[in-house]
Write a protein that holds these residues in place. Sequence first.
Motif, short mmCIF file in Angstrom:
data_model
loop_
_atom_site.label_atom_id
_atom_site.label_comp_id
_atom_site.label_asym_id
_atom_site.label_seq_id
_atom_site.Cartn_x
_atom_site.Cartn_y
_atom_site.Cartn_z
N SER A 53 0.83 -1.20 0.00
CA SER A 53 0.00 0.00 0.00
C SER A 53 0.87 1.25 0.00
O SER A 53 1.96 1.26 0.54
CB SER A 53 -0.89 0.02 1.23
OG SER A 53 -1.88 -0.96 1.14
N TYR A 72 -9.00 1.65 -2.77
CA TYR A 72 -8.97 1.84 -1.32
C TYR A 72 -9.50 0.56 -0.69
O TYR A 72 -10.57 0.08 -1.06
CB TYR A 72 -9.85 3.03 -0.91
CG TYR A 72 -9.33 4.34 -1.45
CD1 TYR A 72 -8.36 5.05 -0.76
CD2 TYR A 72 -9.80 4.86 -2.65
CE1 TYR A 72 -7.86 6.25 -1.24
CE2 TYR A 72 -9.31 6.06 -3.14
CZ TYR A 72 -8.34 6.75 -2.43
OH TYR A 72 -7.86 7.92 -2.92
N ARG A 74 -9.06 -2.38 3.01
CA ARG A 74 -8.60 -2.61 4.38
C ARG A 74 -8.46 -4.11 4.60
O ARG A 74 -9.18 -4.91 4.00
CB ARG A 74 -9.55 -2.00 5.40
CG ARG A 74 -10.90 -2.64 5.42
CD ARG A 74 -11.75 -2.15 6.59
NE ARG A 74 -13.09 -2.65 6.48
CZ ARG A 74 -13.47 -3.90 6.72
NH1 ARG A 74 -12.60 -4.79 7.09
NH2 ARG A 74 -14.72 -4.26 6.57
N TRP A 96 -2.82 0.67 -4.58
CA TRP A 96 -3.58 0.19 -3.43
C TRP A 96 -3.33 1.10 -2.23
O TRP A 96 -2.19 1.39 -1.89
CB TRP A 96 -3.20 -1.24 -3.08
CG TRP A 96 -3.60 -2.22 -4.13
CD1 TRP A 96 -2.95 -2.50 -5.29
CD2 TRP A 96 -4.77 -3.03 -4.14
NE1 TRP A 96 -3.63 -3.45 -6.02
CE2 TRP A 96 -4.76 -3.79 -5.33
CE3 TRP A 96 -5.82 -3.18 -3.25
CZ2 TRP A 96 -5.76 -4.69 -5.65
CZ3 TRP A 96 -6.82 -4.10 -3.57
CH2 TRP A 96 -6.79 -4.83 -4.76
N VAL A 97 -4.42 1.51 -1.56
CA VAL A 97 -4.32 2.36 -0.38
C VAL A 97 -5.07 1.67 0.76
O VAL A 97 -6.28 1.45 0.67
CB VAL A 97 -4.92 3.76 -0.63
CG1 VAL A 97 -4.86 4.60 0.63
CG2 VAL A 97 -4.22 4.45 -1.78
N ASP A 98 -4.36 1.34 1.82
CA ASP A 98 -4.94 0.72 3.01
C ASP A 98 -5.51 1.84 3.88
O ASP A 98 -4.76 2.64 4.44
CB ASP A 98 -3.86 -0.07 3.76
CG ASP A 98 -4.37 -0.74 5.01
OD1 ASP A 98 -5.53 -0.50 5.41
OD2 ASP A 98 -3.60 -1.52 5.61
#
Length: 145
Positions: A53, A72, A74, A96-98
Motif C-alpha cells: 500500500s 482503497y 482494508r 492500493w491504499v490501506d
Amino acid sequence: MTRVWILPMLFVLGGSAAATGLIFRGSPGAAAALLLVFVLLAGVNSPLMFPRSIGALEAQRRSAVDGRPVVYWRPGCTYCLRLRIRLGRSASQLHWVDIWRDPDGAAAVRAVNDGNETVPTVVVGNQSHTNPDPEWVREQLSSSA
C-alpha cells in the motif's frame, strides 16, 4: 498498524488451540490439516496478500500521471479479498491504499461514500465506484494502458 494483524493472529491462535485439542485426543493428522487451514486463512486475510500500500496522496498523484485506478481497501475485508484474487497478477498494476494505515485514504473513502468507510472503493479519474465487479476494474486497467 498492529490492528491489521489482529484477524490473522486470531486465526493462527484459534487454529493452534483447536489443533492442540485434536492432538490430545489422538488425531495428529487431523490437527495438522486443521492448523494448515487456519494458517492459510491467516495468510489470505493478512496485508501480505495485497500489493504494498501507498498513501492516498501518492496514489492520486501516480494515478494522475499513469491513469491507473486507485483501490482503497482494508485488511479483513472479504470484498477486497475477492477483488484482489479475481484480478490476479493485474492487481499489482493498481495503486492500493490501506485506509487503516492512511487517514487521508479513509477520508477520501468517506467523502465518496456518504461518510462510510465502505471498501473496496475504486477511483478511476474522478469517478469512484464502490465494490465494483473485478472484470470492470480489469477493463479500466487495460483502457488506461
